[in-house]
Design a protein around this motif. Structure first.
Motif, PDB file in Angstrom:
ATOM      1  N   GLU A 151      43.281  25.653  17.342  1.00 47.93           N
ATOM      2  CA  GLU A 151      44.652  25.809  17.826  1.00 47.93           C
ATOM      3  C   GLU A 151      45.224  27.169  17.441  1.00 47.93           C
ATOM      4  OE1 GLU A 151      48.991  23.537  17.733  1.00 47.93           O
ATOM      5  OE2 GLU A 151      47.299  22.722  16.607  1.00 47.93           O
ATOM      6  N   LEU A 152      44.996  27.604  16.206  1.00 41.34           N
ATOM      7  CA  LEU A 152      45.491  28.908  15.773  1.00 41.34           C
ATOM      8  C   LEU A 152      44.868  30.038  16.583  1.00 41.34           C
ATOM      9  CD1 LEU A 152      45.551  28.485  11.878  1.00 41.34           C
ATOM     10  CD2 LEU A 152      47.529  28.737  13.398  1.00 41.34           C
ATOM     11  N   GLU A 153      43.567  29.940  16.851  1.00 39.26           N
ATOM     12  CA  GLU A 153      42.909  30.987  17.639  1.00 39.26           C
ATOM     13  C   GLU A 153      43.431  30.984  19.073  1.00 39.26           C
ATOM     14  OE1 GLU A 153      41.752  32.976  15.625  1.00 39.26           O
ATOM     15  OE2 GLU A 153      39.561  32.842  15.564  1.00 39.26           O
ATOM     16  N   PHE A 154      43.682  29.816  19.626  1.00 43.79           N
ATOM     17  CA  PHE A 154      44.234  29.742  20.973  1.00 43.79           C
ATOM     18  C   PHE A 154      45.638  30.354  21.008  1.00 43.79           C
ATOM     19  CE2 PHE A 154      46.477  27.548  24.433  1.00 43.79           C
ATOM     20  CZ  PHE A 154      45.612  27.787  25.481  1.00 43.79           C
ATOM     21  N   MET A 155      46.435  30.079  19.987  1.00 39.67           N
ATOM     22  CA  MET A 155      47.766  30.668  19.913  1.00 39.67           C
ATOM     23  C   MET A 155      47.678  32.191  19.800  1.00 39.67           C
ATOM     24  SD  MET A 155      49.550  27.826  17.427  1.00 39.67           S
ATOM     25  CE  MET A 155      51.289  28.158  17.698  1.00 39.67           C
ATOM     26  N   ASN A 156      46.720  32.682  19.023  1.00 37.59           N
ATOM     27  CA  ASN A 156      46.535  34.134  18.909  1.00 37.59           C
ATOM     28  C   ASN A 156      46.210  34.744  20.271  1.00 37.59           C
ATOM     29  OD1 ASN A 156      47.053  34.465  16.187  1.00 37.59           O
ATOM     30  ND2 ASN A 156      44.927  34.156  15.577  1.00 37.59           N
ATOM     31  N   TRP A 157      45.364  34.066  21.026  1.00 34.16           N
ATOM     32  CA  TRP A 157      45.021  34.559  22.365  1.00 34.16           C
ATOM     33  C   TRP A 157      46.282  34.716  23.215  1.00 34.16           C
ATOM     34  CZ3 TRP A 157      42.381  36.813  25.983  1.00 34.16           C
ATOM     35  CH2 TRP A 157      42.512  36.428  27.326  1.00 34.16           C
ATOM     36  N   LEU A 158      47.153  33.716  23.198  1.00 34.19           N
ATOM     37  CA  LEU A 158      48.373  33.792  23.998  1.00 34.19           C
ATOM     38  C   LEU A 158      49.315  34.874  23.476  1.00 34.19           C
ATOM     39  CD1 LEU A 158      49.184  30.019  24.631  1.00 34.19           C
ATOM     40  CD2 LEU A 158      48.014  31.626  26.154  1.00 34.19           C
ATOM     41  N   LYS A 159      49.352  35.055  22.170  1.00 34.70           N
ATOM     42  CA  LYS A 159      50.215  36.103  21.604  1.00 34.70           C
ATOM     43  C   LYS A 159      49.742  37.493  22.002  1.00 34.70           C
ATOM     44  CE  LYS A 159      51.193  33.247  17.520  1.00 34.70           C
ATOM     45  NZ  LYS A 159      50.894  33.074  16.083  1.00 34.70           N
ATOM     46  N   TRP A 160      48.438  37.657  22.227  1.00 35.74           N
ATOM     47  CA  TRP A 160      47.874  38.965  22.544  1.00 35.74           C
ATOM     48  C   TRP A 160      48.002  39.346  24.021  1.00 35.74           C
ATOM     49  CZ3 TRP A 160      42.619  38.189  19.583  1.00 35.74           C
ATOM     50  CH2 TRP A 160      42.843  38.350  18.207  1.00 35.74           C
ATOM     51  N   LEU A 161      48.312  38.424  24.889  1.00 35.34           N
ATOM     52  CA  LEU A 161      48.382  38.737  26.313  1.00 35.34           C
ATOM     53  C   LEU A 161      49.379  39.869  26.549  1.00 35.34           C
ATOM     54  CD1 LEU A 161      48.378  35.183  27.952  1.00 35.34           C
ATOM     55  CD2 LEU A 161      46.431  36.667  27.421  1.00 35.34           C
ATOM     56  N   ASP A 162      49.041  40.762  27.451  1.00 32.29           N
ATOM     57  CA  ASP A 162      49.825  41.981  27.632  1.00 32.29           C
ATOM     58  C   ASP A 162      49.983  42.263  29.123  1.00 32.29           C
ATOM     59  OD1 ASP A 162      51.023  44.467  27.512  1.00 32.29           O
ATOM     60  OD2 ASP A 162      49.607  45.298  26.068  1.00 32.29           O
ATOM     61  N   ARG A 163      51.207  42.561  29.536  1.00 31.93           N
ATOM     62  CA  ARG A 163      51.464  42.896  30.936  1.00 31.93           C
ATOM     63  C   ARG A 163      50.972  44.295  31.291  1.00 31.93           C
ATOM     64  NH1 ARG A 163      57.469  41.010  32.684  1.00 31.93           N
ATOM     65  NH2 ARG A 163      56.591  41.700  34.657  1.00 31.93           N
TER      66      ARG A 163
END
Length: 237
Positions: A151-163
């Motif tokens: 779950e933490l790694e998945f949250m990190n993935w979403l936090k890293w998304l960049d426009r």
């Protein structure tokens, strides 16, 4: 069907389903947690509708990046991706002194909280969707992630998304920026969908090999990571 069925482009039902799931999170937060953390949630309705429209258009775009109609994991993944990059949760400070002051101030803090709240919509969204399998419609039950580490790694993935919005201004005019961006978004959605689908297959009660052996990884969590996993808990629970 709703929520980006791609049957005929963006549909009002896409927005209604997304709004219902988001409202549940807002009501839950404002009723049980807002005073403890020092801010209330609101939904920016225009931003939510824009996110839904953009996500639906990605599925309806040609050439098609996904199967038609897209499966529930890809549809929910699109909601998460566009919810991060075109956020619709607004944070309003409250006057009462909070126990754990956490009003998001920086873009990073807003993304952190946006990701947390988006994940809270997953049970509602998956519970509203069905997938056609072996000639019949089956519900998709969201039982959570296979481990806290996942779950933490998945949250990190979403936090890293960049426009990468500023990048387009630096590229030559002949560069097909919009087409490039659509492909980027499609890849983000695909990667997010694969993680969600993998979570649905995992059985944490029957670990094999390294599965479930996360004690070492969880021994040195940052305060933000601890809060990622515990912010929804009320004192005493």
């Amino acid at each position: 069907m709703g929520l980006f069925s791609a049957a005929a482009g963006y549909q009002p039902e896409d927005y209604r389903l997304a709004l219902r799931a988001s409202k549940r999170v807002v009501e839950w937060w404002n009723g049980d947690h807002s005073e403890r953390y020092g801010f209330k949630l609101e939904i920016a309705l225009g931003s939510l509708e824009e996110s839904c429209s953009l996500a639906s258009n990605l599925f309806d775009d040609k050439p098609y990046y996904f199967a038609r109609p897209p499966g529930p994991f890809k549809r929910v993944a699109a909601f998460l991706v566009y919810g991060c990059l075109n956020p619709f949760f607004d944070f309003d400070p409250i006057m009462k002194k909070p126990v754990r002051p956490s009003m998001p101030g920086t873009p990073h803090e807003r993304r952190v909280w946006t990701v947390r709240f988006l994940l809270m919509t997953l049970p509602e969204l998956f519970g509203s969707l069905k997938v056609h399998v072996n000639g019949k419609d089956e519900k998709v039950d969201w039982l959570g992630f296979p481990s806290d580490h996942f779950e933490l790694e998945f949250m990190n993935w979403l936090k890293w998304l960049d426009r990468c919005g500023n990048l387009g201004e630096a590229l030559p005019k002949e560069f097909e920026w919009e087409a490039f961006q659509r492909k980027r978004y499609a890849r983000m959605v695909m990667a997010t969908a694969m993680a969600l689908e993998a979570s649905s297959y995992a059985d944490p009660s029957a670990p094999r090999g390294l599965q479930g052996k996360i004690k070492g990884c969880m021994a040195n969590l940052t305060p933000q990571q601890i809060e990622d996993l515990t912010f929804s808990n009320l004192p005493g629970n």
